[in-house]
Scaffold this motif. Structure first.
Motif, PDB file in Angstrom:
ATOM      1  N   ILE A 220       7.461 -16.063  30.846  1.00 11.12           N
ATOM      2  CA  ILE A 220       8.323 -15.027  30.983  1.00 11.12           C
ATOM      3  C   ILE A 220       8.551 -13.996  32.051  1.00 11.12           C
ATOM      4  N   LYS A 221       9.587 -14.014  32.797  1.00 13.68           N
ATOM      5  CA  LYS A 221       9.706 -13.235  33.857  1.00 13.68           C
ATOM      6  C   LYS A 221      10.800 -11.991  33.527  1.00 13.68           C
ATOM      7  N   VAL A 222       9.949 -10.746  33.996  1.00 16.60           N
ATOM      8  CA  VAL A 222      11.002  -9.699  33.833  1.00 16.60           C
ATOM      9  C   VAL A 222      11.259  -8.812  35.043  1.00 16.60           C
ATOM     10  N   ALA A 223      12.184  -8.135  35.214  1.00 27.88           N
ATOM     11  CA  ALA A 223      12.557  -7.160  36.447  1.00 27.88           C
ATOM     12  C   ALA A 223      12.472  -5.748  35.878  1.00 27.88           C
ATOM     13  N   LYS A 258       2.454 -15.926  29.147  1.00 27.38           N
ATOM     14  CA  LYS A 258       2.208 -14.819  29.928  1.00 27.38           C
ATOM     15  C   LYS A 258       3.661 -14.246  30.601  1.00 27.38           C
ATOM     16  N   VAL A 259       3.366 -13.255  31.020  1.00 24.75           N
ATOM     17  CA  VAL A 259       4.344 -12.251  31.621  1.00 24.75           C
ATOM     18  C   VAL A 259       4.398 -11.972  33.012  1.00 24.75           C
ATOM     19  N   ALA A 260       5.173 -12.111  33.864  1.00 24.30           N
ATOM     20  CA  ALA A 260       5.427 -11.827  34.926  1.00 24.30           C
ATOM     21  C   ALA A 260       6.388 -10.834  35.238  1.00 24.30           C
ATOM     22  N   SER A 261       6.192  -9.847  36.037  1.00 22.18           N
ATOM     23  CA  SER A 261       7.097  -8.502  36.245  1.00 22.18           C
ATOM     24  C   SER A 261       7.414  -8.332  37.890  1.00 22.18           C
ATOM     25  N   HIS A 262       8.700  -8.991  37.842  1.00 21.40           N
ATOM     26  CA  HIS A 262       9.173  -8.292  39.469  1.00 21.40           C
ATOM     27  C   HIS A 262       9.154  -6.812  39.292  1.00 21.40           C
ATOM     28  N   GLY A 276       1.363  -4.213  29.890  1.00 22.51           N
ATOM     29  CA  GLY A 276       0.316  -5.354  29.482  1.00 22.51           C
ATOM     30  C   GLY A 276       0.754  -6.598  30.196  1.00 22.51           C
ATOM     31  N   VAL A 277       1.518  -6.646  31.305  1.00 23.76           N
ATOM     32  CA  VAL A 277       2.144  -7.846  31.936  1.00 23.76           C
ATOM     33  C   VAL A 277       0.942  -8.689  32.505  1.00 23.76           C
ATOM     34  N   ASP A 278       1.096  -9.644  32.986  1.00 21.00           N
ATOM     35  CA  ASP A 278      -0.187 -10.483  33.402  1.00 21.00           C
ATOM     36  C   ASP A 278      -0.016 -10.595  35.039  1.00 21.00           C
TER      37      ASP A 278
END
Length: 441
Positions: A220-223, A258-262, A276-278
């Motif tokens: 998952i990607k979030v901004a 897992k989560v990636a955050s812009h 808790g982003v990865d």
């Protein structure tokens, strides 16, 4: 045709089973694909010292032995294939943790949004995937593309229908009007092109995360903040709320993703890390608290210096960028290098990532040159693009090193990038899963 009057010999059930077993064994042996690489210099485990004159044995796409010296290929199988890299530097395939295989930034992007069909975009992604593989990148994490098409590309590569890197495909979840949503168009076009993965409020974001995973997202990607290339004057500060971030991360983790955050601005970086982003993508304005949170949580920074350098150059030398985008590009792109240096020297874990698609595909290794110019050692750069990438995507048991049991993802250069990082700009040999895709000798 069998004569029904002719007496047929009787075959015992036991003998039939034995015959079948022998037949299956001989068939498997015939299909076996034993390859033997003679590596003049072998970086088996990035982060450790390279080895001289070693033999790597591959069978059916996996590494089955790494031995000292140049051992004849026929030692392992009578019909084994010898790949002579005795004059080359051999290392694991490179990994890029931030790409966009469906696009390349340029003056036609806005027009392409309405001119290109989904099929056209899919064909472009096939082309960009092969370009990426041929540059030595055998695994990538695609962080936001049209999900259905990207999942098809990922699966097509895995099935061998398409030449490309192994793809970890992420779904991008955004708030309405956030960085991952559509912008800069007429209202009727915005209604058509707005992201299908929008959520507002923690409960909507929980449901959207579950939906993304249901339909095939590997990650998952979030901004958590605004973005440079969003055609809107909303800055690069925090956009997604703390509660929204927390719901997405907890839901994704509970479902094994897992989560990636812009994230550009410090408040958005810190909010994402607390959730808790990865990984943090870009991390342009990390502050002291950010560094503490990185080290506390173990999250990776994926710096994308190449994207920063690319947008600065485009803003200064072309006129296709709208005014809000150009202003952000010049400011943020110019600041990324110094902030990366600070994070690296503070001991933040780094995973290699370019944001290719902003820059041109196939130039991914230019990120390594920028990382070196920012003060990162060549050994750490190679580790970031192999061992650390594998750890970030949870595939350290299969990727990142040349060791027994790992996938045979292997590249080679003329000489050592440990001595000259620019060697990565001209990869001569590319193998992924035991299949040779490039061999320039």
């Amino acid at each position: 045709m069998i004569n029904p009057e002719r007496k047929q010999p009787k075959i015992s059930p036991k003998l039939s089973l034995v015959t079948l077993a022998i037949s299956v064994f001989l068939s498997q042996a015939a299909m076996a694909n034993t390859q033997v690489i003679h590596a003049g210099e072998l970086l088996s485990v990035p982060g450790k010292a390279p080895l001289k004159n070693h033999t790597v044995v591959i069978d059916d796409g996996a590494i089955i032995a790494v031995k000292k010296g140049f051992i004849p290929a026929t030692t392992f199988a009578s019909d084994a294939t010898l790949i002579d890299l005795s004059k080359s530097f051999v290392m694991p395939g490179l990994m890029d943790m931030h790409v966009h295989l469906q696009m390349e930034l340029g003056p036609d992007n806005t027009a392409d949004t309405v001119k290109l069909s989904d099929a056209d975009v899919a064909m472009k992604s096939v082309h960009y995937a092969k370009t990426t593989l041929m540059s030595g990148f055998t695994t990538v994490r695609d962080l936001l593309s049209e999900p259905e098409q990207m999942y098809a590309l990922r699966d097509g590569v895995e099935k061998g229908w398409i030449d490309g890197p192994r793809i970890i495909a992420a779904a991008g979840i955004s708030i309405t009007g956030g960085h991952l949503d559509a912008d800069g168009m007429a209202p009727d076009l915005l209604a058509m092109k707005s992201s299908k993965m929008l959520c507002d409020g923690p409960f909507e974001c929980r449901k959207m995360t579950r939906k993304a995973i249901k339909y095939g997202a590997d990650a998952i990607k979030v901004a958590s903040t605004g973005g440079v290339l969003s055609n809107t004057d909303t800055g690069t500060g925090q956009q997604m709320t703390n509660n929204e971030l927390k719901e997405i991360v907890e839901t994704a983790h509970s479902l094994g993703r897992k989560v990636a955050s812009h994230a550009h601005a410090a408040e958005g970086i810190n909010a994402a890390l607390r959730a808790g982003v990865d990984s943090i993508e870009h991390g342009s304005y990390s502050d002291k608290e950010s560094i503490k949170l990185f080290k506390k949580t173990g999250a990776y920074l994926v710096p994308t210096l190449l994207a920063g350098a690319t947008v600065v150059e485009m803003a200064n030398t072309s006129d296709f960028m709208p005014a809000p985008v150009k202003a952000k590009a010049i400011r943020v792109g110019a600041d990324m290098l110094n902030n990366f240096t600070t994070s690296y020297k503070a001991g933040v874990k780094i995973a290699f990532g370019t944001d290719s698609g902003v820059s041109k595909h196939g130039l991914n290794a230019e990120e390594a040159v920028l990382m070196y110019q920012a003060g990162m050692s060549t050994a750490d750069i190679l580790k970031s693009a192999t061992v650390n990438g594998a750890d970030l995507i949870g595939m350290s048991d299969k990727l990142g090193t040349i060791e027994v049991g790992k996938y045979a993802d292997i590249i080679a250069t003329d000489s050592s990038p440990l001595n000259d990082i620019k060697q990565l700009l001209d990869v001569d040999f590319v193998m992924k899963g035991g299949k040779v895709y490039k061999q320039n000798f």
